[in-house]
Design an enzyme around this catalytic site. Structure first.
Site, PDB file in Angstrom:
ATOM      1  N   GLY A  11       0.825  -1.211   0.000  1.00 10.77           N
ATOM      2  CA  GLY A  11       0.000   0.000   0.000  1.00 10.77           C
ATOM      3  C   GLY A  11       0.858   1.258   0.000  1.00 10.77           C
ATOM      4  O   GLY A  11       2.097   1.194  -0.037  1.00 10.77           O
ATOM      5  N   PHE A  12       0.189   2.366   0.079  1.00 13.83           N
ATOM      6  CA  PHE A  12       0.850   3.681   0.014  1.00 13.83           C
ATOM      7  C   PHE A  12       1.837   3.867   1.182  1.00 13.83           C
ATOM      8  O   PHE A  12       3.049   3.977   0.980  1.00 13.83           O
ATOM      9  CB  PHE A  12      -0.248   4.749   0.015  1.00 13.83           C
ATOM     10  N   ASN A  33      -2.402  -8.750   0.726  1.00 11.39           N
ATOM     11  CA  ASN A  33      -3.178  -9.638  -0.166  1.00 11.39           C
ATOM     12  C   ASN A  33      -3.488  -8.958  -1.504  1.00 11.39           C
ATOM     13  O   ASN A  33      -4.273  -9.464  -2.295  1.00 11.39           O
ATOM     14  CB  ASN A  33      -4.471 -10.124   0.510  1.00 11.39           C
ATOM     15  N   GLY A  37      -3.625  -2.742  -2.347  1.00 13.28           N
ATOM     16  CA  GLY A  37      -2.186  -2.527  -2.544  1.00 13.28           C
ATOM     17  C   GLY A  37      -1.818  -2.908  -3.974  1.00 13.28           C
ATOM     18  O   GLY A  37      -2.552  -3.635  -4.636  1.00 13.28           O
ATOM     19  N   SER A  80      -5.171  -2.166   5.356  1.00 12.81           N
ATOM     20  CA  SER A  80      -6.597  -1.794   5.307  1.00 12.81           C
ATOM     21  C   SER A  80      -6.783  -0.850   4.128  1.00 12.81           C
ATOM     22  O   SER A  80      -5.925   0.006   3.886  1.00 12.81           O
ATOM     23  CB  SER A  80      -7.029  -1.038   6.576  1.00 12.81           C
ATOM     24  N   ASN A 104      -5.327 -11.199  14.855  1.00 13.66           N
ATOM     25  CA  ASN A 104      -4.326 -12.201  14.469  1.00 13.66           C
ATOM     26  C   ASN A 104      -2.903 -11.670  14.639  1.00 13.66           C
ATOM     27  O   ASN A 104      -2.020 -12.369  15.144  1.00 13.66           O
ATOM     28  CB  ASN A 104      -4.538 -12.630  13.009  1.00 13.66           C
ATOM     29  N   TYR A 150     -15.289   1.598   8.049  1.00 16.77           N
ATOM     30  CA  TYR A 150     -13.899   1.980   8.315  1.00 16.77           C
ATOM     31  C   TYR A 150     -13.753   2.530   9.733  1.00 16.77           C
ATOM     32  O   TYR A 150     -12.965   2.021  10.534  1.00 16.77           O
ATOM     33  CB  TYR A 150     -13.472   3.025   7.282  1.00 16.77           C
ATOM     34  N   LYS A 154     -11.902   0.427  12.754  1.00 14.57           N
ATOM     35  CA  LYS A 154     -10.642   0.945  13.320  1.00 14.57           C
ATOM     36  C   LYS A 154     -10.798   1.127  14.825  1.00 14.57           C
ATOM     37  O   LYS A 154      -9.875   0.849  15.600  1.00 14.57           O
ATOM     38  CB  LYS A 154     -10.258   2.279  12.667  1.00 14.57           C
ATOM     39  N   THR A 180      -2.914  12.023   4.858  1.00 14.30           N
ATOM     40  CA  THR A 180      -1.500  11.974   4.474  1.00 14.30           C
ATOM     41  C   THR A 180      -1.419  11.817   2.956  1.00 14.30           C
ATOM     42  O   THR A 180      -2.236  11.129   2.353  1.00 14.30           O
ATOM     43  CB  THR A 180      -0.820  10.794   5.189  1.00 14.30           C
TER      44      THR A 180
END
Ligand code: UDP
Length: 316
Positions: A11-12, A33, A37, A80, A104, A150, A154, A180
């Site tokens: 991801g970023f 996964n 991403g 996420s 996990n 979301y 979170k 960001t």
């Protein structure tokens, strides 16, 4: 040398963080996964001898049996979807990765005695009635709306962190990340800075949602990556929730005008309807980050936007 696990490495933020840790000579295992991403984010990482990639869903409990993860000493949990466009499209996956996925990885941290950093979000404050937002503000989140998958997942991820910290002594740290940016976002990410810069450079209409009076506070990626590493290494951050973001606040219409000017664009600014539950204001109080981490963002919006525009330009 200890191994560092990054979930969401494709991801970023995950790929930026991995690059930075590898540059410092650390051994990094990236897991992703590849739902939101991207393989392209892994291209440079894969060239490094001290990087291993696992294409795996952290919601699968089998993660605890993966041999390579048997001796990780630090876990950065960034996996996420984070753009409203993607977390709403993949709402079930978003709920799972922030709850089950978090549990996990906390189990893995417990098993290994590893340090654990959970990336929560400013969305935990919902549409805030207190401004700016400090960590002790409990938020104004709608459980019955498109952002809830979301925001609430979170928040439940934070609850897991609390329980593992107090029940099992896992060295847990939680950061709430505010908006960001940099050029590393995917072109179809849908978030405001990548949309506006790409639209401005292509001469297309710049799409302001609502009347553009809603505000956000934007942090350049380098500052955020520094903040994440500082949080991981600071013992006083254990068992704490810390805001990370740039408190310099701007209205979205003003942002559109700024980007139009910086790109010398002829684009028109047009107005679209405001998405449901879009927060009206957002600005972090970062006193706690300053105090505990000695962290302060260094790159202002103008400088960050110039860097972002430059990279998008060369890419186009
Ligand atoms: N926004 C906009 N035009 C766009 C994309 C976003 O006006 O093309 C607005 C959006 O409605 C919100 C702000 O910009 O008020 C930030 O949106 P983003 O999706 O980047 O992140 P959020 O902070 O909402 O999670």
């Amino acid at each position: 040398m200890g191994k560092i696990l990054i979930s969401g490495a494709a991801g970023f933020l995950g790929s930026h963080l991995a690059n930075e840790l590898l540059r410092k000579g650390k051994y990094v295992i990236g897991v992703d996964n590849l739902s939101t991403g991207q393989e392209t984010n892994l291209k440079e990482l894969r060239k490094q001898h001290n990087f291993t990639f696992l294409n795996f869903n952290i919601c699968d409990k089998e993660i605890l049996k993966i041999k390579e993860l048997g001796d990780v000493t630090e876990i950065y949990h960034l996996a996420s979807p984070a753009s409203p466009k993607f977390y709403q499209a993949f709402s079930m996956d978003t709920i799972e990765v922030n709850t089950l996925g978090t549990k996990n990885l906390l189990d893995l941290a417990k098993k290994n005695g590893a340090k654990f950093l959970f990336t929560s979000t400013s969305e935990a404050y919902g549409d805030p009635e207190v401004h700016p937002q400090s960590e002790d503000y409990r938020g104004n989140v709608n459980t019955w709306g498109p952002r809830a998958c979301y925001d609430e997942s979170k928040r439940l991820g934070e609850v897991y962190c609390y329980e593992y910290f107090y029940k099992f002594n896992v060295q847990v740290k939680v950061v709430r990340i505010f908006n960001t940016y940099s050029a590393g976002l995917r072109n179809d990410d849908g978030r405001v800075i990548s949309n506006f810069v790409l639209q401005a450079l292509a001469g297309e209409n710049i799409t302001v949602y609502g009347d553009g009076s809603q505000t956000r506070s934007f942090c350049y990626v380098d500052d955020m990556i520094r903040g994440l590493q500082l949080t991981m290494k600071t013992e006083k951050a254990n068992g704490q929730i810390i805001n990370l973001g740039n408190p310099d606040e701007i209205a979205i219409l003003e942002l559109a005008e700024k980007i139009k000017k910086l790109t010398n664009s002829q684009s028109r600014i047009v107005f679209h309807s405001l998405p449901d539950d879009d927060p009206k204001v957002r600005r972090p109080n970062i006193d706690k980050a300053k105090d505990i981490l000695g962290w302060n963002p260094l790159i202002d919006l103008e400088e960050g936007l110039k860097r972002t525009i430059q990279v998008y330009k060369t890419r186009l």
